[in-house]
Design a protein around this motif. Structure first.
Motif, PDB file in Angstrom:
ATOM      1  N   GLY A  18       0.775  -1.226   0.000  1.00 39.34           N
ATOM      2  CA  GLY A  18       0.000   0.000   0.000  1.00 39.34           C
ATOM      3  C   GLY A  18       0.808   1.279   0.000  1.00 39.34           C
ATOM      4  N   PHE A  19       2.123   1.207  -0.173  1.00 44.49           N
ATOM      5  CA  PHE A  19       2.962   2.411  -0.143  1.00 44.49           C
ATOM      6  C   PHE A  19       4.254   2.179  -0.903  1.00 44.49           C
ATOM      7  N   VAL A  20       4.922   3.297  -1.196  1.00 48.13           N
ATOM      8  CA  VAL A  20       6.268   3.295  -1.774  1.00 48.13           C
ATOM      9  C   VAL A  20       7.092   4.274  -0.955  1.00 48.13           C
ATOM     10  N   LEU A  21       8.342   3.918  -0.669  1.00 51.73           N
ATOM     11  CA  LEU A  21       9.299   4.830  -0.049  1.00 51.73           C
ATOM     12  C   LEU A  21      10.288   5.243  -1.131  1.00 51.73           C
ATOM     13  N   ARG A  22      10.494   6.545  -1.248  1.00 49.34           N
ATOM     14  CA  ARG A  22      11.370   7.060  -2.302  1.00 49.34           C
ATOM     15  C   ARG A  22      11.879   8.429  -1.889  1.00 49.34           C
ATOM     16  N   ALA A  23      12.842   8.929  -2.635  1.00 56.19           N
ATOM     17  CA  ALA A  23      13.399  10.256  -2.351  1.00 56.19           C
ATOM     18  C   ALA A  23      12.336  11.331  -2.590  1.00 56.19           C
ATOM     19  N   TRP A  24      12.458  12.404  -1.831  1.00 53.91           N
ATOM     20  CA  TRP A  24      11.616  13.580  -2.055  1.00 53.91           C
ATOM     21  C   TRP A  24      12.080  14.289  -3.319  1.00 53.91           C
ATOM     22  N   HIS A  25      11.163  14.931  -4.046  1.00 58.26           N
ATOM     23  CA  HIS A  25      11.543  15.748  -5.196  1.00 58.26           C
ATOM     24  C   HIS A  25      10.671  17.001  -5.256  1.00 58.26           C
ATOM     25  N   ALA A  26      11.100  17.961  -6.049  1.00 56.52           N
ATOM     26  CA  ALA A  26      10.439  19.271  -6.102  1.00 56.52           C
ATOM     27  C   ALA A  26       8.958  19.164  -6.446  1.00 56.52           C
ATOM     28  N   GLY A  27       8.583  18.175  -7.240  1.00 55.72           N
ATOM     29  CA  GLY A  27       7.185  17.991  -7.621  1.00 55.72           C
ATOM     30  C   GLY A  27       6.276  17.565  -6.476  1.00 55.72           C
ATOM     31  N   ASP A  28       6.849  17.297  -5.303  1.00 54.85           N
ATOM     32  CA  ASP A  28       6.061  16.883  -4.141  1.00 54.85           C
ATOM     33  C   ASP A  28       5.512  18.062  -3.337  1.00 54.85           C
ATOM     34  N   LEU A  29       5.813  19.281  -3.745  1.00 56.02           N
ATOM     35  CA  LEU A  29       5.479  20.440  -2.913  1.00 56.02           C
ATOM     36  C   LEU A  29       3.989  20.520  -2.572  1.00 56.02           C
ATOM     37  N   ASP A  30       3.111  20.415  -3.552  1.00 57.22           N
ATOM     38  CA  ASP A  30       1.684  20.560  -3.270  1.00 57.22           C
ATOM     39  C   ASP A  30       1.178  19.458  -2.336  1.00 57.22           C
ATOM     40  N   ALA A  31       1.599  18.233  -2.553  1.00 57.77           N
ATOM     41  CA  ALA A  31       1.190  17.125  -1.677  1.00 57.77           C
ATOM     42  C   ALA A  31       1.756  17.325  -0.275  1.00 57.77           C
ATOM     43  N   LEU A  32       2.990  17.766  -0.183  1.00 57.75           N
ATOM     44  CA  LEU A  32       3.602  18.032   1.120  1.00 57.75           C
ATOM     45  C   LEU A  32       2.779  19.071   1.877  1.00 57.75           C
ATOM     46  N   LEU A  33       2.411  20.153   1.213  1.00 58.31           N
ATOM     47  CA  LEU A  33       1.628  21.202   1.859  1.00 58.31           C
ATOM     48  C   LEU A  33       0.258  20.679   2.298  1.00 58.31           C
ATOM     49  N   LEU A  34      -0.363  19.876   1.480  1.00 51.50           N
ATOM     50  CA  LEU A  34      -1.671  19.316   1.805  1.00 51.50           C
ATOM     51  C   LEU A  34      -1.627  18.498   3.096  1.00 51.50           C
ATOM     52  N   HIS A  35      -0.618  17.648   3.236  1.00 49.62           N
ATOM     53  CA  HIS A  35      -0.554  16.742   4.386  1.00 49.62           C
ATOM     54  C   HIS A  35       0.136  17.360   5.601  1.00 49.62           C
ATOM     55  N   ALA A  36       1.096  18.229   5.387  1.00 45.68           N
ATOM     56  CA  ALA A  36       1.856  18.789   6.507  1.00 45.68           C
ATOM     57  C   ALA A  36       1.122  19.927   7.209  1.00 45.68           C
ATOM     58  N   ASP A  37       0.265  20.623   6.486  1.00 47.70           N
ATOM     59  CA  ASP A  37      -0.427  21.762   7.090  1.00 47.70           C
ATOM     60  C   ASP A  37      -1.722  21.308   7.762  1.00 47.70           C
ATOM     61  N   ASP A  38      -1.584  20.438   8.726  1.00 48.29           N
ATOM     62  CA  ASP A  38      -2.699  19.901   9.515  1.00 48.29           C
ATOM     63  C   ASP A  38      -2.273  20.013  10.970  1.00 48.29           C
ATOM     64  N   PRO A  39      -3.021  20.697  11.806  1.00 51.90           N
ATOM     65  CA  PRO A  39      -2.571  20.905  13.188  1.00 51.90           C
ATOM     66  C   PRO A  39      -2.358  19.619  13.982  1.00 51.90           C
ATOM     67  N   GLN A  40      -2.956  18.513  13.553  1.00 56.98           N
ATOM     68  CA  GLN A  40      -2.772  17.248  14.265  1.00 56.98           C
ATOM     69  C   GLN A  40      -1.429  16.593  13.946  1.00 56.98           C
ATOM     70  N   VAL A  41      -0.874  16.857  12.774  1.00 60.68           N
ATOM     71  CA  VAL A  41       0.372  16.193  12.357  1.00 60.68           C
ATOM     72  C   VAL A  41       1.552  16.591  13.239  1.00 60.68           C
ATOM     73  N   PRO A  42       1.823  17.869  13.477  1.00 54.79           N
ATOM     74  CA  PRO A  42       3.035  18.213  14.240  1.00 54.79           C
ATOM     75  C   PRO A  42       2.910  18.053  15.760  1.00 54.79           C
ATOM     76  N   ARG A  43       1.766  17.661  16.274  1.00 52.45           N
ATOM     77  CA  ARG A  43       1.589  17.618  17.733  1.00 52.45           C
ATOM     78  C   ARG A  43       2.571  16.673  18.417  1.00 52.45           C
ATOM     79  N   GLY A  44       3.029  15.655  17.726  1.00 53.65           N
ATOM     80  CA  GLY A  44       3.992  14.729  18.318  1.00 53.65           C
ATOM     81  C   GLY A  44       5.388  14.860  17.754  1.00 53.65           C
ATOM     82  N   LEU A  45       5.635  15.935  17.013  1.00 50.42           N
ATOM     83  CA  LEU A  45       6.925  16.105  16.339  1.00 50.42           C
ATOM     84  C   LEU A  45       7.715  17.245  16.955  1.00 50.42           C
ATOM     85  N   SER A  46       8.985  17.341  16.564  1.00 46.79           N
ATOM     86  CA  SER A  46       9.828  18.420  17.070  1.00 46.79           C
ATOM     87  C   SER A  46       9.412  19.748  16.453  1.00 46.79           C
ATOM     88  N   ASP A  47       9.923  20.824  17.011  1.00 39.03           N
ATOM     89  CA  ASP A  47       9.604  22.163  16.525  1.00 39.03           C
ATOM     90  C   ASP A  47      10.160  22.439  15.128  1.00 39.03           C
TER      91      ASP A  47
END
Length: 183
Positions: A18-47
Protein backbone atom coordinates in the motif's frame (compact mmCIF):
# COMPACT_ATOMS: atom_id res chain seq x y z
CA UNK A 1 33.73 10.55 -4.99
CA UNK A 2 30.25 12.09 -4.93
CA UNK A 3 30.04 15.77 -5.71
CA UNK A 4 28.96 18.22 -3.01
CA UNK A 5 25.18 18.32 -2.81
CA UNK A 6 24.80 14.89 -4.41
CA UNK A 7 21.95 12.80 -3.06
CA UNK A 8 23.21 9.20 -2.76
CA UNK A 9 19.75 7.88 -1.84
CA UNK A 10 17.93 9.65 -4.70
CA UNK A 11 17.45 6.35 -6.57
CA UNK A 12 16.08 4.39 -3.62
CA UNK A 13 12.59 2.99 -4.21
CA UNK A 14 11.15 0.56 -1.69
CA UNK A 15 7.71 -0.88 -2.35
CA UNK A 16 5.54 -2.12 0.48
CA UNK A 17 1.94 -3.13 0.99
CA UNK A 18 0.00 0.00 0.00
CA UNK A 19 2.96 2.41 -0.14
CA UNK A 20 6.27 3.29 -1.77
CA UNK A 21 9.30 4.83 -0.05
CA UNK A 22 11.37 7.06 -2.30
CA UNK A 23 13.40 10.26 -2.35
CA UNK A 24 11.62 13.58 -2.05
CA UNK A 25 11.54 15.75 -5.20
CA UNK A 26 10.44 19.27 -6.10
CA UNK A 27 7.19 17.99 -7.62
CA UNK A 28 6.06 16.88 -4.14
CA UNK A 29 5.48 20.44 -2.91
CA UNK A 30 1.68 20.56 -3.27
CA UNK A 31 1.19 17.13 -1.68
CA UNK A 32 3.60 18.03 1.12
CA UNK A 33 1.63 21.20 1.86
CA UNK A 34 -1.67 19.32 1.81
CA UNK A 35 -0.55 16.74 4.39
CA UNK A 36 1.86 18.79 6.51
CA UNK A 37 -0.43 21.76 7.09
CA UNK A 38 -2.70 19.90 9.52
CA UNK A 39 -2.57 20.90 13.19
CA UNK A 40 -2.77 17.25 14.26
CA UNK A 41 0.37 16.19 12.36
CA UNK A 42 3.03 18.21 14.24
CA UNK A 43 1.59 17.62 17.73
CA UNK A 44 3.99 14.73 18.32
CA UNK A 45 6.92 16.10 16.34
CA UNK A 46 9.83 18.42 17.07
CA UNK A 47 9.60 22.16 16.52
CA UNK A 48 11.48 21.74 13.24
CA UNK A 49 8.04 20.80 11.88
CA UNK A 50 6.11 24.09 12.00
CA UNK A 51 2.42 24.84 12.08
CA UNK A 52 1.00 26.39 10.07
CA UNK A 53 3.09 24.69 7.39
CA UNK A 54 3.58 27.30 4.67
CA UNK A 55 4.72 27.12 1.07
CA UNK A 56 8.03 28.65 2.21
CA UNK A 57 8.38 25.82 4.79
CA UNK A 58 7.77 23.22 2.09
CA UNK A 59 10.20 24.85 -0.31
CA UNK A 60 12.86 25.03 2.41
CA UNK A 61 12.36 21.35 3.26
CA UNK A 62 12.55 20.21 -0.38
CA UNK A 63 15.69 22.34 -0.85
CA UNK A 64 17.38 20.45 2.01
CA UNK A 65 17.46 23.46 4.34
CA UNK A 66 15.47 21.78 7.15
CA UNK A 67 16.97 18.29 7.08
CA UNK A 68 19.89 17.05 5.01
CA UNK A 69 18.20 15.33 2.06
CA UNK A 70 21.56 13.75 1.14
CA UNK A 71 20.86 11.40 4.05
CA UNK A 72 18.41 8.49 4.08
CA UNK A 73 15.32 10.74 4.18
CA UNK A 74 12.49 9.18 2.20
CA UNK A 75 9.01 10.29 1.22
CA UNK A 76 6.11 7.99 2.03
CA UNK A 77 3.96 7.77 -1.09
CA UNK A 78 0.41 6.41 -0.86
CA UNK A 79 -2.04 6.50 -3.75
CA UNK A 80 0.52 8.27 -5.93
CA UNK A 81 1.28 11.21 -3.64
CA UNK A 82 3.86 12.00 -0.98
CA UNK A 83 2.01 12.11 2.33
CA UNK A 84 4.70 11.64 4.96
CA UNK A 85 8.37 11.04 5.59
CA UNK A 86 10.73 8.66 7.36
CA UNK A 87 14.42 9.05 8.15
CA UNK A 88 17.21 8.16 10.52
CA UNK A 89 19.78 10.55 11.90
CA UNK A 90 22.99 8.49 12.25
CA UNK A 91 25.17 8.95 15.29
CA UNK A 92 28.87 9.87 15.16
CA UNK A 93 32.04 8.67 16.86
CA UNK A 94 31.35 6.16 19.61
CA UNK A 95 27.63 6.38 18.72
CA UNK A 96 28.23 5.77 15.03
CA UNK A 97 26.69 2.30 15.21
CA UNK A 98 23.29 3.81 16.04
CA UNK A 99 20.72 6.21 14.68
CA UNK A 100 17.57 8.02 15.73
CA UNK A 101 14.42 7.20 13.77
CA UNK A 102 11.78 9.78 12.94
CA UNK A 103 8.64 9.71 10.83
CA UNK A 104 5.32 11.39 10.16
CA UNK A 105 2.25 10.61 8.09
CA UNK A 106 -0.65 12.72 6.86
CA UNK A 107 -3.78 12.26 8.98
CA UNK A 108 -5.83 10.98 6.04
CA UNK A 109 -3.77 7.76 6.28
CA UNK A 110 -3.78 7.25 10.07
CA UNK A 111 -5.27 4.14 11.65
CA UNK A 112 -4.70 1.81 8.69
CA UNK A 113 -1.43 0.18 9.75
CA UNK A 114 0.61 2.02 7.12
CA UNK A 115 3.27 3.34 9.54
CA UNK A 116 3.91 -0.08 11.07
CA UNK A 117 4.59 -1.49 7.59
CA UNK A 118 6.54 1.62 6.50
CA UNK A 119 8.85 1.40 9.53
CA UNK A 120 9.44 -2.33 8.96
CA UNK A 121 10.28 -1.82 5.28
CA UNK A 122 12.51 1.17 5.98
CA UNK A 123 14.44 -0.60 8.76
CA UNK A 124 14.96 -3.69 6.57
CA UNK A 125 16.73 -1.37 4.12
CA UNK A 126 18.46 1.28 6.25
CA UNK A 127 19.96 -0.93 8.99
CA UNK A 128 22.17 -2.95 6.60
CA UNK A 129 22.70 0.03 4.27
CA UNK A 130 24.27 2.06 7.09
CA UNK A 131 25.66 -0.87 9.10
CA UNK A 132 23.57 0.03 12.14
CA UNK A 133 23.41 -2.03 15.32
CA UNK A 134 21.00 0.21 17.26
CA UNK A 135 18.06 2.38 16.27
CA UNK A 136 16.15 4.47 18.78
CA UNK A 137 13.01 6.52 18.64
CA UNK A 138 11.60 9.20 20.92
CA UNK A 139 7.84 9.43 21.38
CA UNK A 140 5.99 12.31 23.02
CA UNK A 141 3.79 11.14 25.90
CA UNK A 142 0.59 12.10 24.07
CA UNK A 143 1.32 9.94 21.02
CA UNK A 144 0.52 6.31 21.96
CA UNK A 145 -0.03 5.36 18.30
CA UNK A 146 3.63 6.09 17.50
CA UNK A 147 4.72 4.03 20.51
CA UNK A 148 2.64 1.10 19.20
CA UNK A 149 4.29 1.41 15.77
CA UNK A 150 7.71 1.04 17.39
CA UNK A 151 6.66 -1.83 19.66
CA UNK A 152 5.16 -3.73 16.69
CA UNK A 153 8.57 -3.36 15.03
CA UNK A 154 10.50 -4.92 17.92
CA UNK A 155 11.44 -1.76 19.82
CA UNK A 156 11.52 -1.88 23.62
CA UNK A 157 10.70 1.05 25.86
CA UNK A 158 13.94 1.92 27.65
CA UNK A 159 12.89 4.86 29.77
CA UNK A 160 11.13 8.16 30.13
CA UNK A 161 12.68 11.60 30.11
CA UNK A 162 10.35 13.50 32.39
CA UNK A 163 9.22 16.96 31.24
CA UNK A 164 11.88 16.83 28.50
CA UNK A 165 9.87 18.76 25.92
CA UNK A 166 8.10 22.06 26.37
CA UNK A 167 5.15 22.49 24.00
CA UNK A 168 2.66 25.41 23.98
CA UNK A 169 0.35 23.43 26.30
CA UNK A 170 3.13 22.76 28.82
CA UNK A 171 5.86 20.21 29.57
CA UNK A 172 5.68 16.68 28.15
CA UNK A 173 7.51 13.47 28.89
CA UNK A 174 9.54 11.85 26.14
CA UNK A 175 9.46 8.06 25.95
CA UNK A 176 12.65 6.42 24.63
CA UNK A 177 12.43 3.22 22.59
CA UNK A 178 15.35 1.19 21.26
CA UNK A 179 16.00 -1.84 19.10
CA UNK A 180 19.27 -3.72 18.68
CA UNK A 181 20.60 -5.77 15.77
CA UNK A 182 23.43 -8.29 16.05
CA UNK A 183 26.67 -7.10 14.60
Amino acid sequence: MAEAGARPYAGVRLAGEGFVLRAWHAGDLDALLLHADDPQVPRGLSDRFPHPYTRADGEAFLAGKVVDLRGPVLAIEIDGEACGSIAVRPGHGERGHGAELGYWLGRRHWGRGHMTRVVATYLDWVVPALGLRRVEGNVLDGNPASARVLEKNGFVEEGVRRAAVLKPDGPHDLRLFGRLWPG
